[in-house]
Design a protein around this motif. Structure first.
Motif, PDB file in Angstrom:
ATOM      1  N   ALA A   1      59.146 -72.407 100.904  1.00 52.06           N
ATOM      2  CA  ALA A   1      59.775 -73.624 100.385  1.00 52.06           C
ATOM      3  C   ALA A   1      59.194 -73.988  99.025  1.00 52.06           C
ATOM      4  CB  ALA A   1      59.581 -74.787 101.356  1.00 52.06           C
ATOM      5  N   VAL A   2      60.063 -74.489  98.158  1.00 52.26           N
ATOM      6  CA  VAL A   2      59.647 -75.119  96.909  1.00 52.26           C
ATOM      7  C   VAL A   2      59.943 -76.607  97.056  1.00 52.26           C
ATOM      8  CG1 VAL A   2      60.123 -75.387  94.449  1.00 52.26           C
ATOM      9  CG2 VAL A   2      60.003 -73.101  95.443  1.00 52.26           C
ATOM     10  N   ILE A   3      58.927 -77.436  96.843  1.00 47.74           N
ATOM     11  CA  ILE A   3      59.090 -78.889  96.932  1.00 47.74           C
ATOM     12  C   ILE A   3      58.899 -79.491  95.549  1.00 47.74           C
ATOM     13  CG2 ILE A   3      58.217 -81.019  97.954  1.00 47.74           C
ATOM     14  CD1 ILE A   3      57.277 -79.435 100.350  1.00 47.74           C
ATOM     15  N   LEU A   4      59.829 -80.318  95.145  1.00 49.74           N
ATOM     16  CA  LEU A   4      59.726 -81.001  93.853  1.00 49.74           C
ATOM     17  C   LEU A   4      59.573 -82.499  94.052  1.00 49.74           C
ATOM     18  CD1 LEU A   4      62.315 -78.725  93.467  1.00 49.74           C
ATOM     19  CD2 LEU A   4      61.675 -79.243  91.121  1.00 49.74           C
ATOM     20  N   CYS A   5      58.710 -83.100  93.234  1.00 51.70           N
ATOM     21  CA  CYS A   5      58.574 -84.551  93.209  1.00 51.70           C
ATOM     22  C   CYS A   5      58.387 -84.952  91.748  1.00 51.70           C
ATOM     23  CB  CYS A   5      57.390 -84.995  94.069  1.00 51.70           C
ATOM     24  SG  CYS A   5      57.336 -86.780  94.365  1.00 51.70           S
ATOM     25  N   VAL A   6      59.487 -84.892  90.987  1.00 44.64           N
ATOM     26  CA  VAL A   6      59.463 -85.167  89.557  1.00 44.64           C
ATOM     27  C   VAL A   6      60.311 -86.409  89.274  1.00 44.64           C
ATOM     28  CG1 VAL A   6      58.914 -82.789  88.911  1.00 44.64           C
ATOM     29  CG2 VAL A   6      61.304 -83.443  89.199  1.00 44.64           C
ATOM     30  N   SER A   7      60.598 -86.687  88.014  1.00 45.33           N
ATOM     31  CA  SER A   7      61.168 -87.995  87.684  1.00 45.33           C
ATOM     32  C   SER A   7      62.672 -88.018  87.446  1.00 45.33           C
ATOM     33  CB  SER A   7      60.466 -88.565  86.442  1.00 45.33           C
ATOM     34  OG  SER A   7      59.103 -88.797  86.698  1.00 45.33           O
ATOM     35  N   ARG A   8      63.197 -86.995  86.769  1.00 45.62           N
ATOM     36  CA  ARG A   8      64.563 -87.111  86.274  1.00 45.62           C
ATOM     37  C   ARG A   8      65.387 -85.851  86.530  1.00 45.62           C
ATOM     38  NH1 ARG A   8      64.240 -91.632  82.926  1.00 45.62           N
ATOM     39  NH2 ARG A   8      62.088 -92.206  82.420  1.00 45.62           N
ATOM     40  N   ASP A   9      66.705 -85.987  86.365  1.00 43.27           N
ATOM     41  CA  ASP A   9      67.598 -84.833  86.518  1.00 43.27           C
ATOM     42  C   ASP A   9      67.133 -83.669  85.662  1.00 43.27           C
ATOM     43  OD1 ASP A   9      69.087 -86.873  87.802  1.00 43.27           O
ATOM     44  OD2 ASP A   9      70.990 -85.982  87.183  1.00 43.27           O
ATOM     45  N   ALA A  10      66.802 -83.965  84.396  1.00 43.64           N
ATOM     46  CA  ALA A  10      66.415 -82.907  83.460  1.00 43.64           C
ATOM     47  C   ALA A  10      65.154 -82.180  83.911  1.00 43.64           C
ATOM     48  CB  ALA A  10      66.211 -83.498  82.059  1.00 43.64           C
ATOM     49  N   ASP A  11      64.236 -82.890  84.578  1.00 43.31           N
ATOM     50  CA  ASP A  11      63.012 -82.256  85.072  1.00 43.31           C
ATOM     51  C   ASP A  11      63.328 -81.244  86.169  1.00 43.31           C
ATOM     52  OD1 ASP A  11      61.531 -83.934  83.380  1.00 43.31           O
ATOM     53  OD2 ASP A  11      61.403 -85.489  84.902  1.00 43.31           O
ATOM     54  N   VAL A  12      64.226 -81.625  87.070  1.00 39.88           N
ATOM     55  CA  VAL A  12      64.618 -80.720  88.156  1.00 39.88           C
ATOM     56  C   VAL A  12      65.290 -79.474  87.582  1.00 39.88           C
ATOM     57  CG1 VAL A  12      66.070 -80.453  90.208  1.00 39.88           C
ATOM     58  CG2 VAL A  12      64.856 -82.613  89.801  1.00 39.88           C
ATOM     59  N   GLU A  13      66.204 -79.671  86.643  1.00 41.41           N
ATOM     60  CA  GLU A  13      66.908 -78.546  86.025  1.00 41.41           C
ATOM     61  C   GLU A  13      65.946 -77.635  85.272  1.00 41.41           C
ATOM     62  OE1 GLU A  13      71.407 -79.404  84.955  1.00 41.41           O
ATOM     63  OE2 GLU A  13      70.083 -80.800  83.907  1.00 41.41           O
ATOM     64  N   GLU A  14      64.978 -78.244  84.603  1.00 40.85           N
ATOM     65  CA  GLU A  14      64.011 -77.437  83.846  1.00 40.85           C
ATOM     66  C   GLU A  14      63.223 -76.520  84.774  1.00 40.85           C
ATOM     67  OE1 GLU A  14      59.976 -77.991  81.111  1.00 40.85           O
ATOM     68  OE2 GLU A  14      61.284 -79.717  81.464  1.00 40.85           O
ATOM     69  N   TRP A  15      62.703 -77.077  85.866  1.00 42.55           N
ATOM     70  CA  TRP A  15      61.888 -76.267  86.773  1.00 42.55           C
ATOM     71  C   TRP A  15      62.721 -75.221  87.505  1.00 42.55           C
ATOM     72  CZ3 TRP A  15      56.851 -75.713  86.772  1.00 42.55           C
ATOM     73  CH2 TRP A  15      56.032 -76.731  86.269  1.00 42.55           C
ATOM     74  N   LEU A  16      63.868 -75.634  88.016  1.00 42.58           N
ATOM     75  CA  LEU A  16      64.635 -74.731  88.871  1.00 42.58           C
ATOM     76  C   LEU A  16      65.498 -73.741  88.089  1.00 42.58           C
ATOM     77  CD1 LEU A  16      65.816 -77.064  91.783  1.00 42.58           C
ATOM     78  CD2 LEU A  16      63.819 -75.549  91.698  1.00 42.58           C
ATOM     79  N   VAL A  17      66.184 -74.238  87.065  1.00 38.12           N
ATOM     80  CA  VAL A  17      67.143 -73.388  86.346  1.00 38.12           C
ATOM     81  C   VAL A  17      66.532 -72.764  85.099  1.00 38.12           C
ATOM     82  CG1 VAL A  17      69.401 -73.315  85.222  1.00 38.12           C
ATOM     83  CG2 VAL A  17      69.066 -74.741  87.250  1.00 38.12           C
ATOM     84  N   ASP A  18      66.029 -73.610  84.200  1.00 39.17           N
ATOM     85  CA  ASP A  18      65.478 -73.089  82.943  1.00 39.17           C
ATOM     86  C   ASP A  18      64.312 -72.142  83.192  1.00 39.17           C
ATOM     87  OD1 ASP A  18      67.329 -74.757  81.844  1.00 39.17           O
ATOM     88  OD2 ASP A  18      65.906 -76.250  81.107  1.00 39.17           O
TER      89      ASP A  18
ATOM     90  N   ILE B   1      63.232 -78.313  98.490  1.00 41.59           N
ATOM     91  CA  ILE B   1      63.210 -79.700  98.957  1.00 41.59           C
ATOM     92  C   ILE B   1      62.916 -80.589  97.748  1.00 41.59           C
ATOM     93  CG2 ILE B   1      62.088 -81.362 100.486  1.00 41.59           C
ATOM     94  CD1 ILE B   1      61.239 -78.911 102.228  1.00 41.59           C
ATOM     95  N   ASP B   2      63.910 -81.336  97.321  1.00 41.84           N
ATOM     96  CA  ASP B   2      63.751 -82.161  96.125  1.00 41.84           C
ATOM     97  C   ASP B   2      63.552 -83.617  96.519  1.00 41.84           C
ATOM     98  OD1 ASP B   2      63.642 -83.099  93.560  1.00 41.84           O
ATOM     99  OD2 ASP B   2      65.803 -82.955  93.195  1.00 41.84           O
ATOM    100  N   HIS B   3      62.303 -84.093  96.340  1.00 39.58           N
ATOM    101  CA  HIS B   3      61.979 -85.490  96.642  1.00 39.58           C
ATOM    102  C   HIS B   3      62.192 -86.410  95.439  1.00 39.58           C
ATOM    103  CE1 HIS B   3      60.586 -84.691 100.610  1.00 39.58           C
ATOM    104  NE2 HIS B   3      59.522 -84.001 100.260  1.00 39.58           N
TER     105      HIS B   3
END
Length: 290
Positions: free
Chosen positions: A60-77, A91-93
């Protein structure tokens, strides 16, 4: 026990990751600030993510970041979404838009990976105490595993529907909280202006129909003018913008939320964006003085 990559070691993420290690999970951690990674590893078992390449056999990868762009950066970019084995979970918190969650869900599904949008409620204290409420949007086949992994910091969890439903549920939470904090700020301000004992008033009305988590946990610090804790005005404004955008798309009326968001924008403009959301009282006091 699971092999977990945990991304985001802020006020919420750091204690949540701690609970996972205490439960026996194997953690690899990452954060935009490497100093936070070093601090966390100084008190917890685990390792740091090297670059953007995941370790072998991640469950599992769990994220606990602040904004849409942060999630996209880690997962996609950074390509993380394409490195996971079929059947694993993301799992995106974070609190994001439902559209972001739905898009991540589509990309993950192409690789046989389950994306779960699981925003949380309970604040920093809830994270520290392992007493968070989780709102899950995910495929039903992923829900049992999701519950098992997140159990160390969960007080309550519910499957709200498919991907995106978790974020929409969190929007309901933020809409309700925004109105509660404004009402509490007005109540405290009124008591102050009418020479009442604020603590005594709140102790009494807090035992009746006016009680809320915000009243119980914030009236004292508000009265003292202490706003250096809890959830920041900047982030609440971000969340309420997401709520208002979703409301527009779904033809929902949110007049109070819109007004409270305007008040938060005033606080940001006056340099108070980093203060706790209960600083709505500060705005009322400043308006009274002018």
């Amino acid at each position: 026990m699971s092999n977990i990559v945990f991304i985001g070691l802020g006020n919420m993420g750091a204690p949540m990751a701690h609970h996972l290690t205490q439960a026996g999970h194997t953690l690899t951690v990452a954060n935009r600030s490497t100093a936070k990674v070093a601090t966390w590893l100084g008190g917890n078992a685990g390792s740091a993510l090297t670059g953007t390449t995941l370790p072998d056999n991640v469950d599992a990868v769990i994220l606990c970041v602040s904004r849409d762009a942060d999630v996209e950066e880690w997962l996609v970019d950074n390509g993380i979404i394409n490195q996971l084995k079929p059947g694993s979970l993301i799992i995106d918190h974070s609190t994001t838009s439902a559209g972001l969650a739905e898009n991540m869900g589509r990309i993950a599904a192409e690789n046989g990976v389950y994306f779960c949008d699981v925003p949380v409620s309970g604040g920093q204290q809830g994270a520290i105490n392992g007493q968070l409420s989780l709102m899950a949007g995910c495929d039903s086949e992923a829900y049992e595993t999701l519950c098992q992994i997140t159990a160390p910091y969960t007080k309550a969890i519910a499957h709200m529907g498919p991907v995106g439903a978790g974020q929409k549920t969190k929007m309901v939470n933020q809409i309700c909280v925004a109105g509660l904090i404004q009402a509490l700020a007005e109540g405290v301000h009124f008591a102050q202006q009418n020479d009442l004992d604020v603590g005594k008033v709140m102790a009494l009305v807090g035992q009746g129909a006016a009680s809320s988590w915000q009243l119980q946990n914030r009236h004292e610090t508000m009265h003292k003018g202490e706003y250096d804790h809890g959830f920041a005005v900047d982030l609440m404004h971000k969340d309420l913008q997401i709520c208002l955008e979703q409301a527009l798309a779904s033809n929902a009326e949110l007049p109070v939320t819109q007004q409270v968001d305007q008040y938060y924008q005033e606080l940001i403009a006056s340099g108070n964006g980093s203060k706790d959301t209960s600083a709505l009282l500060l705005r009322l006091q400043n308006h009274h003085l002018t």
